[in-house]
Write a protein that holds these residues in place. Structure first.
Motif, PDB file in Angstrom:
ATOM      1  N   GLU A 160       0.876  -1.168   0.000  1.00  0.00           N
ATOM      2  CA  GLU A 160       0.000   0.000   0.000  1.00  0.00           C
ATOM      3  C   GLU A 160       0.911   1.214   0.000  1.00  0.00           C
ATOM      4  OE1 GLU A 160      -2.832  -0.029   3.182  1.00  0.00           O
ATOM      5  OE2 GLU A 160      -3.995  -1.688   2.325  1.00  0.00           O
ATOM      6  N   ASN A 161       1.234   1.682  -1.194  1.00  0.00           N
ATOM      7  CA  ASN A 161       2.210   2.743  -1.397  1.00  0.00           C
ATOM      8  C   ASN A 161       2.026   3.870  -0.361  1.00  0.00           C
ATOM      9  OD1 ASN A 161       3.936   4.689  -2.551  1.00  0.00           O
ATOM     10  ND2 ASN A 161       3.383   4.066  -4.620  1.00  0.00           N
ATOM     11  N   PRO A 162       3.080   4.222   0.417  1.00  0.00           N
ATOM     12  CA  PRO A 162       4.494   3.850   0.277  1.00  0.00           C
ATOM     13  C   PRO A 162       4.942   2.677   1.160  1.00  0.00           C
ATOM     14  CG  PRO A 162       4.316   5.639   1.827  1.00  0.00           C
ATOM     15  CD  PRO A 162       2.905   5.314   1.394  1.00  0.00           C
ATOM     16  N   ILE A 163       4.008   1.928   1.733  1.00  0.00           N
ATOM     17  CA  ILE A 163       4.361   0.853   2.661  1.00  0.00           C
ATOM     18  C   ILE A 163       4.509  -0.471   1.916  1.00  0.00           C
ATOM     19  CG2 ILE A 163       3.756  -0.359   4.782  1.00  0.00           C
ATOM     20  CD1 ILE A 163       4.224   2.641   5.151  1.00  0.00           C
ATOM     21  N   VAL A 164       5.648  -1.133   2.133  1.00  0.00           N
ATOM     22  CA  VAL A 164       5.919  -2.443   1.541  1.00  0.00           C
ATOM     23  C   VAL A 164       6.084  -3.448   2.676  1.00  0.00           C
ATOM     24  CG1 VAL A 164       7.472  -3.794   0.065  1.00  0.00           C
ATOM     25  CG2 VAL A 164       7.138  -1.346  -0.397  1.00  0.00           C
ATOM     26  N   GLU A 165       5.153  -4.391   2.791  1.00  0.00           N
ATOM     27  CA  GLU A 165       5.284  -5.445   3.797  1.00  0.00           C
ATOM     28  C   GLU A 165       5.967  -6.655   3.161  1.00  0.00           C
ATOM     29  OE1 GLU A 165       1.649  -6.338   5.832  1.00  0.00           O
ATOM     30  OE2 GLU A 165       1.136  -4.213   6.115  1.00  0.00           O
ATOM     31  N   PHE A 166       6.848  -7.335   3.907  1.00  0.00           N
ATOM     32  CA  PHE A 166       7.665  -8.386   3.306  1.00  0.00           C
ATOM     33  C   PHE A 166       7.857  -9.581   4.236  1.00  0.00           C
ATOM     34  CE2 PHE A 166      10.610  -5.530   5.526  1.00  0.00           C
ATOM     35  CZ  PHE A 166      11.323  -6.421   6.294  1.00  0.00           C
ATOM     36  N   ARG A 167       8.281 -10.671   3.613  1.00  0.00           N
ATOM     37  CA  ARG A 167       8.812 -11.838   4.324  1.00  0.00           C
ATOM     38  C   ARG A 167      10.107 -12.208   3.620  1.00  0.00           C
ATOM     39  NH1 ARG A 167       8.834 -17.655   4.298  1.00  0.00           N
ATOM     40  NH2 ARG A 167       7.839 -17.678   2.237  1.00  0.00           N
ATOM     41  N   ILE A 168      11.173 -12.345   4.384  1.00  0.00           N
ATOM     42  CA  ILE A 168      12.489 -12.630   3.819  1.00  0.00           C
ATOM     43  C   ILE A 168      13.111 -13.826   4.534  1.00  0.00           C
ATOM     44  CG2 ILE A 168      14.884 -11.778   3.672  1.00  0.00           C
ATOM     45  CD1 ILE A 168      13.680  -8.965   3.229  1.00  0.00           C
ATOM     46  N   VAL A 169      13.661 -14.755   3.753  1.00  0.00           N
ATOM     47  CA  VAL A 169      14.446 -15.871   4.278  1.00  0.00           C
ATOM     48  C   VAL A 169      15.851 -15.703   3.719  1.00  0.00           C
ATOM     49  CG1 VAL A 169      14.720 -18.374   4.409  1.00  0.00           C
ATOM     50  CG2 VAL A 169      12.417 -17.367   4.339  1.00  0.00           C
ATOM     51  N   CYS A 170      16.851 -15.708   4.601  1.00  0.00           N
ATOM     52  CA  CYS A 170      18.196 -15.357   4.149  1.00  0.00           C
ATOM     53  C   CYS A 170      19.273 -16.056   4.967  1.00  0.00           C
ATOM     54  CB  CYS A 170      18.386 -13.843   4.221  1.00  0.00           C
ATOM     55  SG  CYS A 170      18.102 -13.165   5.873  1.00  0.00           S
ATOM     56  N   SER A 171      20.494 -15.894   4.501  1.00  0.00           N
ATOM     57  CA  SER A 171      21.648 -16.506   5.156  1.00  0.00           C
ATOM     58  C   SER A 171      22.176 -15.620   6.272  1.00  0.00           C
ATOM     59  CB  SER A 171      22.758 -16.719   4.120  1.00  0.00           C
ATOM     60  OG  SER A 171      23.223 -15.452   3.640  1.00  0.00           O
ATOM     61  N   LYS A 172      23.067 -16.190   7.058  1.00  0.00           N
ATOM     62  CA  LYS A 172      23.810 -15.438   8.069  1.00  0.00           C
ATOM     63  C   LYS A 172      24.489 -14.236   7.410  1.00  0.00           C
ATOM     64  CE  LYS A 172      28.084 -15.853  10.741  1.00  0.00           C
ATOM     65  NZ  LYS A 172      29.216 -16.726  11.102  1.00  0.00           N
ATOM     66  N   GLY A 173      24.491 -13.110   8.112  1.00  0.00           N
ATOM     67  CA  GLY A 173      25.213 -11.941   7.622  1.00  0.00           C
ATOM     68  C   GLY A 173      24.422 -11.031   6.718  1.00  0.00           C
ATOM     69  N   THR A 174      23.168 -11.384   6.423  1.00  0.00           N
ATOM     70  CA  THR A 174      22.329 -10.539   5.571  1.00  0.00           C
ATOM     71  C   THR A 174      21.739  -9.408   6.399  1.00  0.00           C
ATOM     72  OG1 THR A 174      21.723 -12.473   4.237  1.00  0.00           O
ATOM     73  CG2 THR A 174      20.370 -10.500   3.981  1.00  0.00           C
ATOM     74  N   TYR A 175      21.879  -8.192   5.914  1.00  0.00           N
ATOM     75  CA  TYR A 175      21.291  -7.034   6.583  1.00  0.00           C
ATOM     76  C   TYR A 175      19.996  -6.646   5.874  1.00  0.00           C
ATOM     77  CZ  TYR A 175      25.268  -6.135   9.635  1.00  0.00           C
ATOM     78  OH  TYR A 175      26.233  -6.244  10.615  1.00  0.00           O
ATOM     79  N   ILE A 176      18.887  -6.734   6.603  1.00  0.00           N
ATOM     80  CA  ILE A 176      17.601  -6.374   6.016  1.00  0.00           C
ATOM     81  C   ILE A 176      17.563  -4.875   5.736  1.00  0.00           C
ATOM     82  CG2 ILE A 176      15.099  -6.571   6.230  1.00  0.00           C
ATOM     83  CD1 ILE A 176      16.619  -9.250   6.196  1.00  0.00           C
ATOM     84  N   ARG A 177      18.228  -4.077   6.561  1.00  0.00           N
ATOM     85  CA  ARG A 177      18.306  -2.636   6.310  1.00  0.00           C
ATOM     86  C   ARG A 177      18.997  -2.339   4.989  1.00  0.00           C
ATOM     87  NH1 ARG A 177      21.598  -0.129  10.538  1.00  0.00           N
ATOM     88  NH2 ARG A 177      22.285  -2.186  11.189  1.00  0.00           N
ATOM     89  N   SER A 178      19.992  -3.145   4.645  1.00  0.00           N
ATOM     90  CA  SER A 178      20.668  -2.954   3.362  1.00  0.00           C
ATOM     91  C   SER A 178      19.757  -3.321   2.196  1.00  0.00           C
ATOM     92  CB  SER A 178      21.953  -3.789   3.306  1.00  0.00           C
ATOM     93  OG  SER A 178      22.935  -3.254   4.175  1.00  0.00           O
ATOM     94  N   LEU A 179      18.904  -4.331   2.393  1.00  0.00           N
ATOM     95  CA  LEU A 179      17.925  -4.667   1.363  1.00  0.00           C
ATOM     96  C   LEU A 179      16.949  -3.510   1.164  1.00  0.00           C
ATOM     97  CD1 LEU A 179      17.137  -8.429   2.131  1.00  0.00           C
ATOM     98  CD2 LEU A 179      18.465  -7.510   0.214  1.00  0.00           C
ATOM     99  N   ALA A 180      16.584  -2.830   2.249  1.00  0.00           N
ATOM    100  CA  ALA A 180      15.725  -1.650   2.134  1.00  0.00           C
ATOM    101  C   ALA A 180      16.419  -0.579   1.291  1.00  0.00           C
ATOM    102  CB  ALA A 180      15.385  -1.102   3.515  1.00  0.00           C
ATOM    103  N   ARG A 181      17.668  -0.300   1.617  1.00  0.00           N
ATOM    104  CA  ARG A 181      18.444   0.693   0.855  1.00  0.00           C
ATOM    105  C   ARG A 181      18.517   0.323  -0.620  1.00  0.00           C
ATOM    106  NH1 ARG A 181      24.246  -0.387   2.088  1.00  0.00           N
ATOM    107  NH2 ARG A 181      23.696  -2.130   0.724  1.00  0.00           N
ATOM    108  N   ASP A 182      18.836  -0.945  -0.905  1.00  0.00           N
ATOM    109  CA  ASP A 182      19.005  -1.379  -2.288  1.00  0.00           C
ATOM    110  C   ASP A 182      17.689  -1.359  -3.059  1.00  0.00           C
ATOM    111  OD1 ASP A 182      21.632  -1.708  -1.588  1.00  0.00           O
ATOM    112  OD2 ASP A 182      21.529  -3.889  -1.393  1.00  0.00           O
TER     113      ASP A 182
END
Length: 229
Positions: A160-182
């Protein structure tokens, strides 16, 4: 408890605004032993599953840290912050009203799989023996090299622009904040993480976790032999 080889693993639902070390210190004080640690930092503004190991189980911390993680949360597009979350002031970037769910999905697909990721400046990673967040808070730039991480699932559960709700499965060392930036960079409107909850580490689930303060009362009752209030 100290008279025998004691070891225990606690699954804790970390409250918002508590640091992971705050939780460890609380458990350590309740147990009255020094050997207590956590298996993977959660930022103060994040909530969810924190594994705390005590006694001989601290030897298992590395194995827990290496396991797959699952998160849910929200990103906000159209703005950013220096930390890519709500720790720092919000900086408007661009009007995101033209962004569609299809554009978000295309950007997300590019951030799924084995990727190279630059950790955020406001993180606990050490460069030249210093935590980079310490340099960031002094306004000093530190060169951060991209690191390989794996994002096996990056699902948009609601938009619902500008809100993006997510589910992420990832490896050790992954920064979710960096995914937001990218994500914000790929959409050319900026983005930051407004909430985050860790729901799983390996086979350990948030639904199995204890409320922190209730757990502390149980531990104190157990060590003193009294019933929790």
């Amino acid at each position: 408890m100290q008279d025998q080889p004691y070891g225990e693993v606690f699954l804790i639902d970390k409250p918002i605004e508590w640091t992971s070390f705050d939780v460890v210190r609380k458990v350590r004080n309740a147990l009255k032993i020094k050997k207590v640690g956590h298996a993977g930092t959660l930022d103060p503004l994040a909530t969810g599953l924190l594994i705390v190991c005590a006694g001989k189980m601290t030897k298992q911390i590395d194995s827990f840290m290496g396991q797959e993680k699952e998160y849910t949360g929200t990103f906000v597009i159209g703005a950013t912050t220096d930390s890519f979350d709500l720790e720092q002031p919000i900086i408007p970037v661009a009007d995101p009203s033209h962004i569609t769910i299809d554009q978000v999905k295309v950007a997300v697909k590019e951030l799924t799989g084995d990727i190279m990721q630059i950790p955020p400046m406001h993180s606990a990673i050490k460069v030249d023996g210093k935590r980079v967040y310490e340099s960031a808070r002094k306004g000093k730039e530190v060169k951060m090299d991209p690191r390989p991480v794996s994002v096996s699932v990056f699902e948009i559960t609601k938009f619902e622009n500008p809100i993006v709700e997510f589910r992420i499965v990832c490896s050790k060392g992954t920064y979710i904040r960096s995914l937001a930036r990218d994500l914000g960079e790929k959409l050319n409107v900026g983005a930051y993480m407004s909430s985050l909850c860790r729901t799983r580490i390996g086979n350990f689930k948030l639904s199995e976790a204890h409320d922190l303060l209730s757990l502390i009362e149980e531990i104190k009752a157990r060590t003193t032999g009294s019933e929790p209030a």
